[in-house]
Design an enzyme around this catalytic site. Structure first.
Site, PDB file in Angstrom:
ATOM      1  N   ASP A   1       0.885  -1.180   0.000  1.00 23.36           N
ATOM      2  CA  ASP A   1       0.000   0.000   0.000  1.00 23.36           C
ATOM      3  C   ASP A   1       0.917   1.222   0.000  1.00 23.36           C
ATOM      4  OD1 ASP A   1       0.907  -0.492   2.630  1.00 23.36           O
ATOM      5  OD2 ASP A   1      -0.830   0.498   3.527  1.00 23.36           O
TER       6      ASP A   1
ATOM      7  N   HIS B   1       9.228  -0.920   9.682  1.00 25.62           N
ATOM      8  CA  HIS B   1       8.139  -1.900   9.707  1.00 25.62           C
ATOM      9  C   HIS B   1       8.157  -2.825   8.488  1.00 25.62           C
ATOM     10  CE1 HIS B   1       6.368   0.160  13.129  1.00 25.62           C
ATOM     11  NE2 HIS B   1       6.369   1.293  12.463  1.00 25.62           N
TER      12      HIS B   1
END
Length: 317
Positions: free
Chosen positions: A22, A254
């Protein structure tokens, strides 16, 4: 350095990857890390809403590929959640108006491939049974759509490495929920309880990995256009971290850690758990892990952060 390649009759075989993104800032870093890792064969990128609407995610993915001078197929995927409709708010304070720290000053000339993300996942897994690893670093909607359309692929996927969740630590969007999971809790619950061979790379470990701001000077010093692009957007990301974590002087990695785990699983320690996702109420998006119950997945609980960071920095630029 441990390289997880399949050795077949004396020939090293790359690990085939579908990378579901994303594309915001840490996705862009993860893309560069994956594409510069010789162990991985990136078959294609699939895009989802999450950090930005899906059309922006697709554009950003193409833009990063163009800056990296790579041509890899990109398939646009879900523009809304499984059951909740379109996402209403996007984290512009973290990723900027464009999702890339307001660094996007051009429209990519390369275009997305025809077809959609779920069909690409299904076709690739069916054509290469027991070979493909899916790295998913956004909401899990595309994965859920693929297994809803073709449940038989669940037994054909080699592994799914997911950046998401917060099993033993607080969330980063609410006290309970991590961003990717809360973006589509129903999709996350379906995927995490599907029986797929999953490794969950959550905040439990990603918040132990920190990239310091000083490293951005090293990136810029290379003189590469792609390095300046990544450094500028990551600087924006670090400023967002500074607002929420004063004095940190950097950012967590992340999405890159999910790539690291796909390359070398020894970066992390895992525990087998049954993980369910809360889909209603104040705790929506919470990932609850229990040692008993089926199916079980590998939940990352610790990470060799310095070794991972060294590996990441050797490759990302």
């Amino acid at each position: 350095m441990l390289k997880q390649k399949v050795i077949l009759e004396g020939v090293e075989k790359l690990k085939p990857i579908i990378f579901d993104v994303d594309t915001g800032i840490d996705d862009a870093m993860a893309m560069a890390y994956a594409l510069n890792s010789p162990e991985l064969e990136v078959l294609g990128f699939t895009t989802c809403f999450g950090n930005v609407p899906v059309v922006d995610s697709t554009r950003n993915t193409l833009a990063v590929l163009e800056k990296l001078n790579r041509r890899i197929p990109v398939y646009e995927g879900a523009d809304q959640t499984l059951v909740r409709g379109r996402k209403k708010r996007y984290p512009k304070h973290v990723h900027g108006e464009d999702g890339l720290g307001n660094t996007l000053r051009f429209e990519p000339t390369i275009k997305a491939s025809k077809g959609n993300a779920a069909d690409f996942i299904i076709d690739q897994v069916q054509s290469r049974p027991h070979e493909i690893t899916v790295i998913a670093v956004g909401p899990l909607t595309n994965i859920a759509l693929a297994i809803n359309k073709a449940p038989m692929i669940m037994s054909l996927v080699k592994e799914v490495v997911i950046m998401g969740g917060a099993v033993n630590v607080p969330g980063n969007v609410t006290p309970y929920a991590e961003a990717n999971i809360i973006s589509d809790p129903e999709a996350a619950h379906q995927v995490l309880t599907s029986g797929l061979p999953i490794t969950l790379v959550g905040l439990d470990v990603t918040l132990q990995t920190y990239l310091l701001k000083s490293k951005l000077d090293d990136w810029r010093a290379t003189g590469k256009e792609s390095a300046e692009f990544l450094a500028e957007m990551t600087d924006y990301y670090m400023k967002a971290y500074e607002n929420s974590h004063p004095g940190l002087g950097g950012c967590a990695l992340h999405d890159p850690l999910a790539v690291g785990v796909a390359i070398d699983s020894s970066f992390v320690r895992t525990e087998w758990m049954n993980v369910k996702v809360v889909t209603e109420g104040e705790e929506a998006g919470r990932t609850i892990g229990q040692k008993d119950g089926e199916p079980r997945i590998r939940v990352c609980t610790n990470v060799e952060s310095e070794r991972f960071l060294k590996h990441f920095l050797e490759r990302v630029i």
